[in-house]
Scaffold this motif. Structure first.
Motif, mmCIF file in Angstrom:
data_model
loop_
_atom_site.group_PDB
_atom_site.id
_atom_site.type_symbol
_atom_site.label_atom_id
_atom_site.label_comp_id
_atom_site.label_asym_id
_atom_site.label_seq_id
_atom_site.Cartn_x
_atom_site.Cartn_y
_atom_site.Cartn_z
ATOM 1 N N SER A 546 0.756 -1.327 -0.014
ATOM 2 C CA SER A 546 0.102 -0.154 0.134
ATOM 3 C C SER A 546 0.850 1.319 0.106
ATOM 4 C CB SER A 546 -0.821 -0.004 1.340
ATOM 5 O OG SER A 546 -1.870 1.143 1.291
ATOM 6 N N LEU A 547 0.401 2.393 -0.529
ATOM 7 C CA LEU A 547 0.936 3.635 -0.456
ATOM 8 C C LEU A 547 -0.023 4.706 -0.008
ATOM 9 C CD1 LEU A 547 3.147 5.656 -1.537
ATOM 10 C CD2 LEU A 547 1.829 5.567 -3.401
ATOM 11 N N LEU A 548 0.097 5.581 0.958
ATOM 12 C CA LEU A 548 -0.476 6.521 1.293
ATOM 13 C C LEU A 548 0.095 8.228 0.630
ATOM 14 C CD1 LEU A 548 -3.075 7.551 2.941
ATOM 15 C CD2 LEU A 548 -1.508 7.847 4.962
ATOM 16 N N THR A 549 -0.525 8.731 0.034
ATOM 17 C CA THR A 549 -0.064 9.775 -0.799
ATOM 18 C C THR A 549 0.008 10.971 0.234
ATOM 19 O OG1 THR A 549 -2.141 10.752 -1.593
ATOM 20 C CG2 THR A 549 -1.045 8.859 -2.739
ATOM 21 N N HIS A 550 0.695 11.886 -0.372
ATOM 22 C CA HIS A 550 0.560 13.323 0.160
ATOM 23 C C HIS A 550 -0.597 13.981 0.032
ATOM 24 C CE1 HIS A 550 1.677 13.932 -4.059
ATOM 25 N NE2 HIS A 550 0.930 15.191 -3.821
ATOM 26 N N ARG A 551 -0.966 15.057 0.602
ATOM 27 C CA ARG A 551 -2.235 15.651 0.606
ATOM 28 C C ARG A 551 -2.311 16.959 -0.536
ATOM 29 N NH1 ARG A 551 -0.687 15.220 6.170
ATOM 30 N NH2 ARG A 551 -2.435 13.788 7.244
ATOM 31 N N ARG A 552 -3.414 17.246 -0.885
ATOM 32 C CA ARG A 552 -3.581 18.150 -1.955
ATOM 33 C C ARG A 552 -4.667 18.991 -1.461
ATOM 34 N NH1 ARG A 552 -3.520 18.140 -8.515
ATOM 35 N NH2 ARG A 552 -4.574 20.205 -8.982
ATOM 36 N N THR A 553 -4.811 20.339 -1.557
ATOM 37 C CA THR A 553 -6.209 21.211 -1.171
ATOM 38 C C THR A 553 -6.625 21.768 -2.510
ATOM 39 O OG1 THR A 553 -5.171 22.001 0.928
ATOM 40 C CG2 THR A 553 -6.932 23.109 -0.021
ATOM 41 N N VAL A 554 -8.091 21.309 -2.648
ATOM 42 C CA VAL A 554 -8.552 21.705 -3.827
ATOM 43 C C VAL A 554 -8.897 23.154 -3.895
ATOM 44 C CG1 VAL A 554 -10.667 21.271 -5.422
ATOM 45 C CG2 VAL A 554 -9.650 19.289 -4.065
ATOM 46 N N THR A 555 -8.646 23.935 -4.904
ATOM 47 C CA THR A 555 -8.799 25.377 -5.089
ATOM 48 C C THR A 555 -9.849 25.784 -6.270
ATOM 49 O OG1 THR A 555 -6.931 25.626 -6.755
ATOM 50 C CG2 THR A 555 -6.441 25.773 -4.352
ATOM 51 N N ILE A 631 -7.777 16.672 -0.050
ATOM 52 C CA ILE A 631 -7.910 15.008 -0.189
ATOM 53 C C ILE A 631 -6.218 14.481 -0.107
ATOM 54 C CG2 ILE A 631 -9.757 15.330 -1.735
ATOM 55 C CD1 ILE A 631 -7.884 15.256 -4.126
ATOM 56 N N ARG A 632 -6.365 13.132 0.074
ATOM 57 C CA ARG A 632 -5.064 12.422 -0.396
ATOM 58 C C ARG A 632 -5.810 10.868 -0.517
ATOM 59 N NH1 ARG A 632 -2.677 11.445 5.833
ATOM 60 N NH2 ARG A 632 -0.770 11.220 4.533
ATOM 61 N N THR A 633 -4.984 10.112 -1.140
ATOM 62 C CA THR A 633 -5.193 8.878 -1.556
ATOM 63 C C THR A 633 -4.524 7.640 -1.064
ATOM 64 O OG1 THR A 633 -5.767 9.922 -3.517
ATOM 65 C CG2 THR A 633 -5.723 7.656 -3.920
ATOM 66 N N ARG A 634 -5.212 6.569 -0.846
ATOM 67 C CA ARG A 634 -4.658 5.259 -0.266
ATOM 68 C C ARG A 634 -4.672 4.366 -1.501
ATOM 69 N NH1 ARG A 634 -1.713 2.823 3.423
ATOM 70 N NH2 ARG A 634 -2.342 4.004 5.134
ATOM 71 N N LEU A 635 -3.352 3.850 -1.999
ATOM 72 C CA LEU A 635 -3.691 2.807 -3.155
ATOM 73 C C LEU A 635 -2.922 1.525 -2.469
ATOM 74 C CD1 LEU A 635 -3.958 2.655 -6.508
ATOM 75 C CD2 LEU A 635 -1.456 2.731 -6.529
ATOM 76 N N THR A 636 -3.818 0.411 -2.588
ATOM 77 C CA THR A 636 -3.605 -0.904 -2.222
ATOM 78 C C THR A 636 -3.654 -1.826 -3.076
ATOM 79 O OG1 THR A 636 -4.222 -0.089 0.023
ATOM 80 C CG2 THR A 636 -3.997 -2.641 -0.272
ATOM 81 N N CYS A 637 -2.763 -2.781 -3.170
ATOM 82 C CA CYS A 637 -2.702 -4.115 -4.037
ATOM 83 C C CYS A 637 -3.859 -5.051 -3.709
ATOM 84 C CB CYS A 637 -1.467 -4.747 -4.219
ATOM 85 S SG CYS A 637 -1.679 -6.349 -5.202
ATOM 86 N N LYS A 638 -4.931 -5.035 -4.563
ATOM 87 C CA LYS A 638 -6.179 -5.851 -4.357
ATOM 88 C C LYS A 638 -5.955 -7.315 -4.526
ATOM 89 C CE LYS A 638 -10.935 -5.755 -4.898
ATOM 90 N NZ LYS A 638 -12.277 -4.991 -5.677
ATOM 91 N N ARG A 639 -5.452 -7.412 -5.780
ATOM 92 C CA ARG A 639 -5.056 -8.651 -6.370
ATOM 93 C C ARG A 639 -4.265 -8.755 -7.637
ATOM 94 N NH1 ARG A 639 -9.839 -11.489 -10.252
ATOM 95 N NH2 ARG A 639 -10.651 -9.552 -11.009
ATOM 96 N N LYS A 640 -3.734 -9.959 -8.067
ATOM 97 C CA LYS A 640 -2.728 -10.189 -9.162
ATOM 98 C C LYS A 640 -3.312 -11.211 -10.150
ATOM 99 C CE LYS A 640 1.538 -10.578 -7.706
ATOM 100 N NZ LYS A 640 2.550 -11.244 -7.294
#
Length: 705
Positions: A546-555, A631-640
């Motif tokens: 998994s990867l938890l990304t940096h944050r971004r403020t929507v303008t 916002i920020r995003t978590r990306l996780t490997c679900k299956r291969k």
């Protein structure tokens, strides 16, 4: 004239060896009535055969869906290379080349189809997660999911005589993909053809030991030795199915019993059709083809031709002209279009039923014609016959009695309700058809007939070119039907595979369930690494990475620029007053902006093992994101999913499915979706060897050539 081979002695292949006897039941060829084979299963220990299948089936169950699919594809290729041997034997059953094509290449094609479906739609596992993960507790620490696993028994397959190759392979394919060994019991009349194919399957060595056994001859006490994990699939008459279904051992042990029974299938010509319409000609050709194909010995054949009363005479004359062109005789001859029934005994049964039908209907097309080869007395020939029942709504015979040969009955009707009622009077059918170009009429007929049919074909000028016809089951679609048709569910794509598996509900915490299913479960523990997931190869990535990304403020600039870039000026994004009065009460970011912004957060820009975006699925926007939200995003490997190398490809790849979750500054989920990426993998044992460069290829000299 068909040549007679040396007398065949079909054997049984059980517990890893071939068993045959010099004496037994004598079988005769359908065309000239000459002895063709001697059949016996005497000496076969049926309890041992079933026990052997259950024991050896463990190896099959340990393989994955993809491994089974590769074996099935290789087997199909192997059998296709030997098809001409099967065509030669098939002539003895009375089948023409065209009839045999449906049986032989149709059966082998079913193996190809299931191999393809399994590789495309099933995981490279020996179990199948089924449905979604269900949250069973308020805090998300207790979840559940269904799994499908192979039954630990033997699939006993009792087949009819009319399709000795397809009948076996269409049952073998889904059972094998599911991981369940098969024991095939073909009908005696054509068992020599089934046995010939099984001999090639065994000789190929492509299936694991115990995956296929064959009983040629009487089944003896086979059913007495069934156990709870076994299954029975029967194809044949409804009467025989009813008798077998209540076998004491089947009832006592609750052994699953699936039936695909012969049925009185109907084809309805629409009220709106006129003799000059293309649909009229299509109807006549379809009925004639179903009467004569396989000499009418098809469980899906049209037995009842339901036609508007005002068109009965026109249909009769058109059918008479169409059937007059059908030549009958030795199927080995190129000028013969219809061969014989499978046996003299079968012909006599059809004649008896035909006689009973004439109590409520009269023959309007029939009579003997000159044979082009074959023996009229010793062979099993019966000419195409059409009856007319003038009052079908009050008659019983046409809806109860099936002449399993080249026989159909015309049933006149006055209203669409009458047509629907006539179709339903068959008390359940494998296949039905509606021939009309009027969509409203087609809709009314289909929905009216649907509850009593397993499959319905709507045939018209638009689909006729590609249509496989009224009587052709397809691997991707259900082959079965309710009521008289048996209530079975053969084929049907992956439904046929699931039929051979046990469904179990697994309840656990998310991390444990993820370990069991090898698919990511929301709430499960994830692994974060200093190495970006997109820098890992297919082989290095693990489910749960998994990867938890940096944050971004929507303008506001983000929203305005995205609207300008895409042309999406929907009021909720760009109209301050309209947005304030809308459901969100404020301007919000485009949903597709959030996805794009998330990609910018988690993508690793440099070249690496991730080769391409392969797709996006299951997108849901949960909460609105306004100006000033972060916002920020978590990306996780679900299956291969490993991909096979296709012809011309040199770079092995796999598909990695990632779960993306976009959250806001409060940790609330605002969007979720699955991303598929194409990722490079290492070459493995299943990949073909790469072609050497031209400069390294060895070219034999003329003498060696």
């Amino acid at each position: 004239m068909t040549s007679t081979p040396e007398l065949l002695r079909p054997g049984s292949y059980v517990y890893g060896t071939w068993h045959s006897r010099p004496d037994g039941q004598t079988l005769y060829d359908a065309v000239y009535g000459r002895p063709v084979a001697v059949l016996s299963s005497e000496g076969v220990d049926f309890a041992q055969a079933l026990a052997y299948g259950r024991q050896k089936g463990a190896a099959l169950r340990r393989s994955t869906f993809h491994e089974r699919a590769r074996a099935l594809k290789a087997l199909a290729t192997y059998l296709m290379e030997r098809k001409e041997d099967y065509y030669t034997l098939s002539l003895l059953t009375g089948a023409t080349r065209r009839d045999s094509w449906v049986d032989i290449e149709g059966g082998i094609g079913t193996l190809f189809s299931y191999a393809s479906m399994a590789r495309r739609d099933l995981p490279d596992e020996r179990f199948l997660p089924d449905g979604r993960v269900e949250r069973l507790g308020r805090e998300g620490t207790f979840v559940g999911r269904h799994l499908l696993v192979p039954r630990e028994g033997v699939a006993v397959q009792i087949n009819a005589y009319n399709f000795p190759v397809w009948g076996m392979l269409e049952k073998l394919a889904p059972a094998f993909i599911a991981g369940m060994p098969s024991l095939v019991k073909p009908a005696p009349q054509t068992a020599y053809l089934t046995e010939r194919v099984v001999r090639d399957i065994v000789a190929s060595g492509l299936l694991p030991e115990g995956a296929l056994q064959l009983v040629s001859g009487d089944p003896g006490d086979l059913l007495d030795h069934l156990q709870e994990q076994d299954m029975v699939a029967f194809t044949g008459s409804a009467a025989t199915a009813a008798r077998l279904r209540v076998h004491p051992n089947i009832v006592a042990r609750n052994v699953p019993f699936s039936t695909e029974a012969d049925s009185l299938n109907a084809s309805v010509l629409g009220l709106t059709v006129r003799p000059e319409d293309p649909e009229f000609k299509l109807y006549v050709k379809e009925v004639a083809r179903e009467i004569t194909g396989k000499a009418g010995q098809k469980c899906t054949a049209i037995r009842r031709a339901v036609v508007p009363r005002g068109l009965v005479e026109a249909v009769t004359e058109a059918l008479r002209a169409e059937l007059a062109r059908v030549t009958v005789g030795d199927p080995a001859r190129d000028d013969v279009r219809m061969g014989a029934l499978v046996s003299v005994e079968q012909r006599e049964r059809v004649r008896e039923t035909l006689s009973s039908l004439q109590k409520e209907a009269q023959i309007v097309i029939g009579g003997e014609r000159d044979l082009l080869g074959g023996d009229r007395e010793k062979g099993a020939f019966l000419d195409p016959t059409v009856l007319l029942c003038p009052s079908p709504l009050t008659a019983t015979g046409p809806h109860e009695l099936e002449a399993f040969g080249p026989v159909a009955t015309l049933l006149p009707y006055d209203t669409l309700d009458d047509a629907i009622e006539l179709a339903k009077m068959g008390r359940g059918s494998l296949a039905g058809s509606v021939i009309t170009h009027d969509r409203a009429e087609a809709t009314e007929l289909v929905l009216g007939m649907a509850s009593t049919h397993g499959r319905l074909l709507v045939l018209n000028r638009d689909d006729a070119r590609e249509s496989t016809g009224h009587g052709s089951p397809l691997p991707q679609l259900l082959h079965g039907g309710p009521g008289r048709a048996g209530g079975g569910a053969e084929l049907g794509g992956l439904a046929g595979v699931r039929h051979h598996m046990n469904k179990v509900a697994v309840q656990a915490d998310p991390t444990t369930l993820m370990a069991v299913t090898r698919e990511f479960v929301p709430g499960a523990e994830v692994r974060e690494d200093v190495v970006h997931p997109f820098r890992k190869s297919f082989d290095e990535i693990q489910v749960g990475d998994s990867l938890l990304t940096h944050r971004r403020t929507v303008t506001e600039a983000d929203i305005v620029n995205f609207a300008g870039l895409t042309g999406d000026h929907f009021y909720a994004h760009v109209d301050e007053i309209g947005a304030r009065e809308g459901i969100f009460g404020k301007r919000v970011a485009h949903g597709y902006f959030l996805i794009s912004a998330a990609a910018g957060q988690f993508v690793s820009a440099a070249p690496g093992p991730v080769l391409a975006n392969y797709g996006l699925e299951n997108l849901r926007f949960v909460e609105p994101v306004g100006i000033g939200d972060t916002i920020r995003t978590r990306l996780t490997c679900k299956r291969k999913i490993r991909k096979d190398l296709r012809p011309g490809e040199t770079r092995p790849t796999g598909v990695v499915e990632w779960r993306a979750e976009i959250t806001n500054q409060d940790g609330a989920l605002v969007a979720t979706y699955d991303i598929l990426t194409l990722v490079e993998r290492a070459r493995d044992a299943y990949d073909p060897l790469p072609e050497p460069p031209e400069s390294e290829q060895v070219i034999p000299d003329a003498a060696q050539a």
